[in-house]
Design a protein around this motif. Structure first.
Motif, short mmCIF file in Angstrom:
data_model
loop_
_atom_site.label_atom_id
_atom_site.label_comp_id
_atom_site.label_asym_id
_atom_site.label_seq_id
_atom_site.Cartn_x
_atom_site.Cartn_y
_atom_site.Cartn_z
N ARG A 3 0.81 -1.15 0.11
CA ARG A 3 0.08 -0.13 0.13
C ARG A 3 0.94 1.29 0.10
N PHE A 4 0.50 2.36 -0.59
CA PHE A 4 1.31 3.62 -0.67
C PHE A 4 0.10 4.67 0.03
N VAL A 5 1.11 5.42 1.01
CA VAL A 5 0.64 6.26 1.84
C VAL A 5 1.18 7.60 1.34
N GLY A 6 0.41 8.56 1.03
CA GLY A 6 0.78 9.87 0.54
C GLY A 6 1.47 10.93 1.58
N ALA A 7 2.35 11.66 1.03
CA ALA A 7 2.89 12.53 2.08
C ALA A 7 1.91 13.23 3.17
N GLU A 8 0.46 13.59 2.34
CA GLU A 8 -0.38 14.23 3.27
C GLU A 8 -0.61 13.80 4.70
N TYR A 9 -0.72 12.55 4.61
CA TYR A 9 -0.69 11.66 5.99
C TYR A 9 0.35 11.63 6.72
N VAL A 10 1.59 11.88 6.21
CA VAL A 10 2.80 11.87 6.95
C VAL A 10 2.86 13.31 7.61
N VAL A 11 2.57 14.50 6.84
CA VAL A 11 2.45 15.69 7.25
C VAL A 11 1.35 15.86 8.39
N ALA A 12 0.28 15.26 8.14
CA ALA A 12 -0.79 15.27 9.09
C ALA A 12 -0.40 14.76 10.48
N ASN A 13 -0.04 13.30 10.31
CA ASN A 13 0.39 13.03 11.53
C ASN A 13 1.53 13.96 12.47
N LEU A 14 2.40 14.20 11.83
CA LEU A 14 3.57 14.89 12.43
C LEU A 14 3.02 16.45 13.06
N LEU A 15 2.01 17.04 12.19
CA LEU A 15 1.33 18.29 12.61
C LEU A 15 0.39 17.91 13.83
N ILE A 16 -0.33 16.88 14.12
CA ILE A 16 -1.09 16.43 15.18
C ILE A 16 -0.22 16.63 16.34
N GLU A 17 0.87 16.28 16.31
CA GLU A 17 1.85 15.99 17.71
C GLU A 17 2.48 17.28 17.86
N PHE A 28 10.57 21.07 6.60
CA PHE A 28 10.81 19.96 5.64
C PHE A 28 11.71 18.98 6.10
N ASP A 29 12.78 19.50 6.82
CA ASP A 29 14.09 18.83 7.57
C ASP A 29 13.31 17.72 8.44
N ASN A 30 12.65 18.19 9.25
CA ASN A 30 11.93 17.07 10.19
C ASN A 30 11.06 16.22 9.40
N LEU A 31 10.20 16.72 8.49
CA LEU A 31 9.27 15.79 7.90
C LEU A 31 10.14 14.71 7.00
N GLY A 32 11.30 15.19 6.37
CA GLY A 32 12.13 14.24 5.96
C GLY A 32 12.62 13.10 6.78
N LYS A 33 13.25 13.66 7.96
CA LYS A 33 13.61 12.44 9.05
C LYS A 33 12.44 11.69 9.48
N TYR A 34 11.35 12.11 9.57
CA TYR A 34 10.18 11.23 10.21
C TYR A 34 9.82 10.34 9.01
N GLY A 35 9.84 10.86 7.83
CA GLY A 35 9.43 9.86 6.57
C GLY A 35 10.42 8.77 6.60
N ILE A 36 11.69 8.89 6.80
CA ILE A 36 12.78 7.96 6.99
C ILE A 36 12.49 6.93 7.99
N TYR A 37 12.30 7.64 9.25
CA TYR A 37 11.81 6.85 10.30
C TYR A 37 10.76 5.95 10.28
N VAL A 38 9.41 6.45 9.55
CA VAL A 38 8.56 5.60 9.59
C VAL A 38 8.66 4.47 8.45
N GLN A 39 9.33 4.65 7.51
CA GLN A 39 9.71 3.71 6.54
C GLN A 39 10.42 2.48 7.21
N GLN A 40 11.40 3.00 7.90
CA GLN A 40 12.39 2.03 8.57
C GLN A 40 11.57 1.18 9.61
N GLU A 41 10.69 1.85 10.28
CA GLU A 41 10.01 1.20 11.38
C GLU A 41 8.85 0.17 10.56
N SER A 42 8.56 0.51 9.77
CA SER A 42 7.20 -0.35 8.94
C SER A 42 7.92 -1.46 8.29
#
Length: 118
Positions: A3-17, A28-42
């Motif tokens: 399944r593919f999850v768009g950037a908007e879901y990553v943005v929304a999750n981080l903005l909620i916190e 954008f720096d923090n979003l990039g780091k979070y994107g790498i983190y969630v991909q590795q965790e998944s």
């Protein structure tokens, strides 16, 4: 099935916190780091998902969801992050972005962002 999850879901999750801490902005720096983190965790949790988290995808999110997000720029006019519109709150983000995801991915993202910002 992957399944593919768009950037908007990553943005929304981080903005909620961030919003819980009183901040309406993510870089954008923090979003990039979070994107790498969630991909590795998944991958470690064997969740078959690909998160679309490149900078161009984050920029597209601003324009595709302009009723939720706006671009934050520095003093030179360079895009540095994403702001949550003042008319939106956590409930709006959860209703539009979190509850649309499959339950396993939604729960994973919520747990991952809490570990990431801790």
């Amino acid at each position: 099935m992957t399944r593919f999850v768009g950037a908007e879901y990553v943005v929304a999750n981080l903005l909620i916190e961030e919003k819980k801490k009183g901040c309406n902005y993510v870089s954008f720096d923090n979003l990039g780091k979070y994107g790498i983190y969630v991909q590795q965790e998944s991958l470690m949790k064997n969740i078959d998902v690909i998160f679309l988290t490149s900078r161009p995808q984050f920029l597209e999110t601003i324009y595709d969801f302009s009723d939720y997000f706006e671009c934050k720029v520095d003093e030179n006019g360079n895009a540095i992050g994403i702001l949550l519109k003042s008319s939106k709150d956590i409930d709006d983000l959860q209703y539009r972005f979190i509850y649309y995801l499959p339950t396993d991915i939604s729960e994973f993202l919520v747990e991952a962002v809490q570990r990431f910002v801790a």
